[in-house]
Motif scaffolding. Sequence first.
Motif, PDB file in Angstrom:
ATOM      1  N   ALA A   1       5.658   1.503  -3.598  1.00  0.00           N
ATOM      2  CA  ALA A   1       6.022   0.291  -4.349  1.00  0.00           C
ATOM      3  C   ALA A   1       7.376  -0.238  -3.893  1.00  0.00           C
ATOM      4  O   ALA A   1       8.088   0.414  -3.138  1.00  0.00           O
ATOM      5  CB  ALA A   1       6.096   0.635  -5.824  1.00  0.00           C
TER       6      ALA A   1
ATOM      7  N   LYS B   1      -3.385  -6.014 -10.519  1.00  0.00           N
ATOM      8  CA  LYS B   1      -2.010  -5.950  -9.976  1.00  0.00           C
ATOM      9  C   LYS B   1      -1.683  -4.531  -9.495  1.00  0.00           C
ATOM     10  O   LYS B   1      -0.829  -4.333  -8.640  1.00  0.00           O
ATOM     11  CB  LYS B   1      -1.030  -6.380 -11.069  1.00  0.00           C
ATOM     12  CG  LYS B   1       0.330  -6.771 -10.555  1.00  0.00           C
ATOM     13  CD  LYS B   1       0.344  -8.155  -9.928  1.00  0.00           C
ATOM     14  CE  LYS B   1       1.620  -8.435  -9.162  1.00  0.00           C
ATOM     15  NZ  LYS B   1       1.612  -9.682  -8.438  1.00  0.00           N
ATOM     16  N   ARG B   2      -2.353  -3.527 -10.085  1.00  0.00           N
ATOM     17  CA  ARG B   2      -2.089  -2.124  -9.715  1.00  0.00           C
ATOM     18  C   ARG B   2      -3.417  -1.427  -9.493  1.00  0.00           C
ATOM     19  O   ARG B   2      -4.278  -1.429 -10.394  1.00  0.00           O
ATOM     20  CB  ARG B   2      -1.314  -1.449 -10.865  1.00  0.00           C
ATOM     21  CG  ARG B   2      -0.966   0.002 -10.640  1.00  0.00           C
ATOM     22  CD  ARG B   2       0.171   0.135  -9.684  1.00  0.00           C
ATOM     23  NE  ARG B   2       0.641   1.520  -9.567  1.00  0.00           N
ATOM     24  CZ  ARG B   2       0.218   2.363  -8.630  1.00  0.00           C
ATOM     25  NH1 ARG B   2      -0.689   2.002  -7.744  1.00  0.00           N
ATOM     26  NH2 ARG B   2       0.709   3.593  -8.568  1.00  0.00           N
TER      27      ARG B   2
ATOM     28  N   THR C   1      -0.983  -7.285  -5.052  1.00  0.00           N
ATOM     29  CA  THR C   1      -1.348  -6.028  -5.696  1.00  0.00           C
ATOM     30  C   THR C   1      -0.633  -4.867  -5.029  1.00  0.00           C
ATOM     31  O   THR C   1      -0.165  -4.982  -3.895  1.00  0.00           O
ATOM     32  CB  THR C   1      -2.875  -5.795  -5.670  1.00  0.00           C
ATOM     33  OG1 THR C   1      -3.192  -4.583  -6.363  1.00  0.00           O
ATOM     34  CG2 THR C   1      -3.427  -5.680  -4.262  1.00  0.00           C
ATOM     35  N   PHE C   2      -0.541  -3.766  -5.763  1.00  0.00           N
ATOM     36  CA  PHE C   2       0.001  -2.525  -5.204  1.00  0.00           C
ATOM     37  C   PHE C   2      -1.076  -1.457  -5.316  1.00  0.00           C
ATOM     38  O   PHE C   2      -1.510  -1.087  -6.400  1.00  0.00           O
ATOM     39  CB  PHE C   2       1.279  -2.114  -5.950  1.00  0.00           C
ATOM     40  CG  PHE C   2       1.696  -0.684  -5.707  1.00  0.00           C
ATOM     41  CD1 PHE C   2       1.586  -0.102  -4.443  1.00  0.00           C
ATOM     42  CD2 PHE C   2       2.224   0.088  -6.732  1.00  0.00           C
ATOM     43  CE1 PHE C   2       1.969   1.220  -4.218  1.00  0.00           C
ATOM     44  CE2 PHE C   2       2.609   1.408  -6.520  1.00  0.00           C
ATOM     45  CZ  PHE C   2       2.474   1.970  -5.261  1.00  0.00           C
TER      46      PHE C   2
ATOM     47  N   LEU D   1      -4.838   2.259  -8.642  1.00  0.00           N
ATOM     48  CA  LEU D   1      -4.420   3.660  -8.546  1.00  0.00           C
ATOM     49  C   LEU D   1      -5.428   4.477  -7.745  1.00  0.00           C
ATOM     50  O   LEU D   1      -6.629   4.241  -7.842  1.00  0.00           O
ATOM     51  CB  LEU D   1      -4.369   4.264  -9.942  1.00  0.00           C
ATOM     52  CG  LEU D   1      -3.033   4.390 -10.637  1.00  0.00           C
ATOM     53  CD1 LEU D   1      -3.237   5.040 -11.991  1.00  0.00           C
ATOM     54  CD2 LEU D   1      -2.042   5.211  -9.821  1.00  0.00           C
TER      55      LEU D   1
ATOM     56  N   ASP E   1       0.315   7.446  -8.052  1.00  0.00           N
ATOM     57  CA  ASP E   1       1.363   7.473  -9.064  1.00  0.00           C
ATOM     58  C   ASP E   1       2.280   8.650  -8.715  1.00  0.00           C
ATOM     59  O   ASP E   1       1.988   9.801  -9.037  1.00  0.00           O
ATOM     60  CB  ASP E   1       0.724   7.652 -10.451  1.00  0.00           C
ATOM     61  CG  ASP E   1       1.757   7.662 -11.568  1.00  0.00           C
ATOM     62  OD1 ASP E   1       2.954   7.882 -11.275  1.00  0.00           O
ATOM     63  OD2 ASP E   1       1.374   7.468 -12.729  1.00  0.00           O
TER      64      ASP E   1
ATOM     65  N   THR F   1       0.853  -1.188   0.000  1.00  0.00           N
ATOM     66  CA  THR F   1       0.000   0.000   0.000  1.00  0.00           C
ATOM     67  C   THR F   1       0.884   1.232   0.000  1.00  0.00           C
ATOM     68  O   THR F   1       1.949   1.225   0.609  1.00  0.00           O
ATOM     69  CB  THR F   1      -0.942   0.084   1.224  1.00  0.00           C
ATOM     70  OG1 THR F   1      -0.172   0.425   2.372  1.00  0.00           O
ATOM     71  CG2 THR F   1      -1.693  -1.191   1.468  1.00  0.00           C
TER      72      THR F   1
ATOM     73  N   GLU G   1       7.409 -10.104  -9.486  1.00  0.00           N
ATOM     74  CA  GLU G   1       6.075  -9.556  -9.182  1.00  0.00           C
ATOM     75  C   GLU G   1       5.190 -10.548  -8.447  1.00  0.00           C
ATOM     76  O   GLU G   1       4.117 -10.196  -7.958  1.00  0.00           O
ATOM     77  CB  GLU G   1       5.384  -9.120 -10.476  1.00  0.00           C
ATOM     78  CG  GLU G   1       5.943  -7.846 -11.040  1.00  0.00           C
ATOM     79  CD  GLU G   1       4.955  -7.121 -11.926  1.00  0.00           C
ATOM     80  OE1 GLU G   1       3.921  -7.710 -12.290  1.00  0.00           O
ATOM     81  OE2 GLU G   1       5.233  -5.947 -12.250  1.00  0.00           O
TER      82      GLU G   1
END
Length: 323
Positions: A123, A300-301, A134-135, A303, A139, A120, A129
């Motif tokens: 990164a 996986k991401r 997930t991250f 935002l 950004d 969280t 990976e």
Amino acid sequence: MRTRFLAALAALALSTAALAACGDGGDAGGSGKITLGFAQVGAESAWRTANTASIQESAAAAGIDLKFSDAQQKQENQIKAIRSFIQQRVDVIAFSPVVESGWDTVLKEAKDAKIPVVLTDRAIDSADESLYVTFLGSDFVEEGRRAANWLVEEYRDGTDPVNIVELQGTTGSAPAIDRQTGFAETIAADPKFKVIASQTGEFTRAKGKEVMQAFLSANKDIDVLYAHNDDMALGAIQAIEEAGLKPGEDIKIISVDGVKDAFVAMTEGKINVVVECNPLLGPQLMDVVNKVVAGEQTPKRILTEEGVFTADQAAAELPNRKY
Ligand code: AHR
């Protein structure tokens, strides 16, 4: 007899399925609830305090048993906390990495123990990976670009050199690296922008003030301060005022985060622009934890959505700020 045997078999199958759904983590809290181990960076900034509160409140609201650890900005403390969560066999581990590199070994241990890991806010720098599911976070490169876009627009018409000093976040952390990268790549298009000094202020008010004092005594013509977070900008404002200068006028200030105190400083004309970075990640994190335990797919991401606020918008926005 046969019916009782079949019922017992069905019960066994159900409890095995429930255990499997818990990522093999078992019931670490002994409460029947999902157990989440969260290794926090520290309490270095108002942003971080809001982030911690959001995670704690959201876990309580979601009925998730939260084991919380504060690493005091030290990677070794976070590694110890993660190892302790593995030993306790929590269902999910989440953490906001103090720095980007050096996580592969401990995350491999979590993977071997079949405990899913969620990143969280920050990164990691790893080629593997599969070490996290997930991250979830901002950004930071884009935040750096947004900070620079304001600057480019502000000085659009001039040709004189623009001397910039930069207060970086924690050395080696994702937000420090990425906010510097996004800013530098954007101002590179115009040679009048010059970063004349750049040093870490460790994301704290005290260090921000101390480093700004050093910048002021070493450099006569500072036009702009770019601070990687509000706490450092607020500390720097004190240094600028003590030097007899007007923050926001003599030295323009660009900051990142969007905490209430920064909005107050904007209404006073002391900060010119704030690029928002949202710390309220708790609800999204609990949603991810529930999904991971249920065996559902997550992107996986993930935002977070954020804006940019200038001084003329500050008074109207201030009452809406939640942190
Ligand atoms: O990782 C997010 C950054 O960490 C915030 O911008 C800063 O205030 C915090 O300490």
